[in-house]
Design a protein around this motif. Sequence first.
Motif, PDB file in Angstrom:
ATOM      1  N   GLU A 100       0.960  -1.063   0.146  1.00 39.04           N
ATOM      2  CA  GLU A 100      -0.116   0.139  -0.021  1.00 39.04           C
ATOM      3  C   GLU A 100       0.911   1.249  -0.041  1.00 39.04           C
ATOM      4  OE1 GLU A 100      -4.222  -0.906   1.731  1.00 39.04           O
ATOM      5  OE2 GLU A 100      -2.630  -0.892   3.509  1.00 39.04           O
ATOM      6  N   PRO A 130      -7.382   0.165  -2.619  1.00 37.73           N
ATOM      7  CA  PRO A 130      -7.271   1.502  -3.193  1.00 37.73           C
ATOM      8  C   PRO A 130      -6.192   2.188  -2.912  1.00 37.73           C
ATOM      9  CG  PRO A 130      -9.660   0.701  -2.725  1.00 37.73           C
ATOM     10  CD  PRO A 130      -8.743  -0.174  -2.068  1.00 37.73           C
ATOM     11  N   ARG A 131      -5.732   1.962  -1.586  1.00 40.81           N
ATOM     12  CA  ARG A 131      -4.464   2.842  -1.312  1.00 40.81           C
ATOM     13  C   ARG A 131      -3.327   2.483  -1.843  1.00 40.81           C
ATOM     14  NH1 ARG A 131      -2.906   5.748   3.189  1.00 40.81           N
ATOM     15  NH2 ARG A 131      -0.697   5.617   3.698  1.00 40.81           N
ATOM     16  N   ILE A 133      -3.211   1.290  -5.191  1.00 42.03           N
ATOM     17  CA  ILE A 133      -3.343   2.084  -6.651  1.00 42.03           C
ATOM     18  C   ILE A 133      -2.995   3.540  -6.276  1.00 42.03           C
ATOM     19  CG2 ILE A 133      -5.095   2.701  -8.246  1.00 42.03           C
ATOM     20  CD1 ILE A 133      -4.209  -0.448  -7.964  1.00 42.03           C
ATOM     21  N   LEU A 134      -3.536   4.172  -5.278  1.00 40.41           N
ATOM     22  CA  LEU A 134      -3.051   5.664  -5.269  1.00 40.41           C
ATOM     23  C   LEU A 134      -1.554   5.951  -4.841  1.00 40.41           C
ATOM     24  CD1 LEU A 134      -5.836   7.018  -2.619  1.00 40.41           C
ATOM     25  CD2 LEU A 134      -5.676   7.588  -5.088  1.00 40.41           C
ATOM     26  N   TYR A 135      -0.846   4.930  -4.610  1.00 36.25           N
ATOM     27  CA  TYR A 135       0.619   5.117  -4.332  1.00 36.25           C
ATOM     28  C   TYR A 135       1.301   4.285  -5.440  1.00 36.25           C
ATOM     29  CZ  TYR A 135      -0.100   7.575  -0.169  1.00 36.25           C
ATOM     30  OH  TYR A 135      -0.504   8.621   1.144  1.00 36.25           O
ATOM     31  N   ARG A 137       2.947   5.191  -8.276  1.00 36.02           N
ATOM     32  CA  ARG A 137       4.024   5.570  -8.857  1.00 36.02           C
ATOM     33  C   ARG A 137       5.023   5.460  -7.779  1.00 36.02           C
ATOM     34  NH1 ARG A 137       4.231   8.554 -13.795  1.00 36.02           N
ATOM     35  NH2 ARG A 137       1.948   8.665 -14.693  1.00 36.02           N
ATOM     36  N   PHE A 181      -3.330   4.563 -16.426  1.00 33.07           N
ATOM     37  CA  PHE A 181      -2.925   4.296 -15.019  1.00 33.07           C
ATOM     38  C   PHE A 181      -1.658   3.480 -14.795  1.00 33.07           C
ATOM     39  CE2 PHE A 181      -3.339   0.476 -12.371  1.00 33.07           C
ATOM     40  CZ  PHE A 181      -3.084   0.915 -11.158  1.00 33.07           C
ATOM     41  N   ASN A 184       4.430   4.090 -15.982  1.00 35.95           N
ATOM     42  CA  ASN A 184       4.924   4.608 -14.816  1.00 35.95           C
ATOM     43  C   ASN A 184       6.477   4.795 -15.341  1.00 35.95           C
ATOM     44  OD1 ASN A 184       7.007   2.186 -13.880  1.00 35.95           O
ATOM     45  ND2 ASN A 184       4.946   1.290 -14.047  1.00 35.95           N
TER      46      ASN A 184
END
Length: 205
Positions: A100, A130-131, A133-135, A137, A181, A184
């Motif tokens: 995460e 979801p966390r 995914i948010l991080y 990068r 998405f 990167n």
Amino acid sequence: MPATLRPRRSLLFVPGANPRALAKARTLAADGLIIDLEDAIAPDAKESARAITAAALAEGGYGGRELVLRVNPIDTPWGHADLAAAATMPIDAVLLPKVEGPDRMPLTASLLDAFGAPERLAIWCMLETPRGILYVREIAAASPRLAALVLGTSDLTKDLHALATQDPDPPPADRRRQRRFCANPSGNRMVAADHCGACRSRRHG
């Protein structure tokens, strides 16, 4: 870590506590195997699963398949021992579950170094929340050992309260969103784990 392009059309999850499944995997037409010491193993079978897996890998017979070991999180009673064992196994990567944020990567890499893991042993990260995914990068750039990101779509779908689909070919608009998405700057591979335990690999960027 030098980039090595390998076919990942299919990656099969195999429970590490099942000697018959580990033996059968030698005969299956999969590009790679993800041997699971985490989700598929009951707490009272973790230690024996690690020993069974080590014995099967030492016996060999897996040909040119990519071999990945899904370990328990390092903050569990089994995580450090899993990494210590992985450092001595003839595998290509360790897969970290439910990543995460980026902090776990440097710690995992330092532990692998301390346990004597070869430089070629890669880290894969499973993004299941979801966390994560948010991080994505930050996670992708967190360690030179990081070679692949794996989408845990079952848990992610559940956490997002989304509708699951078995359609392997999403609409064009969804494909464009996937590319945006998944892109990167670190150039890692993105692998999608579907609900049947197989994986589909995509190269984005």
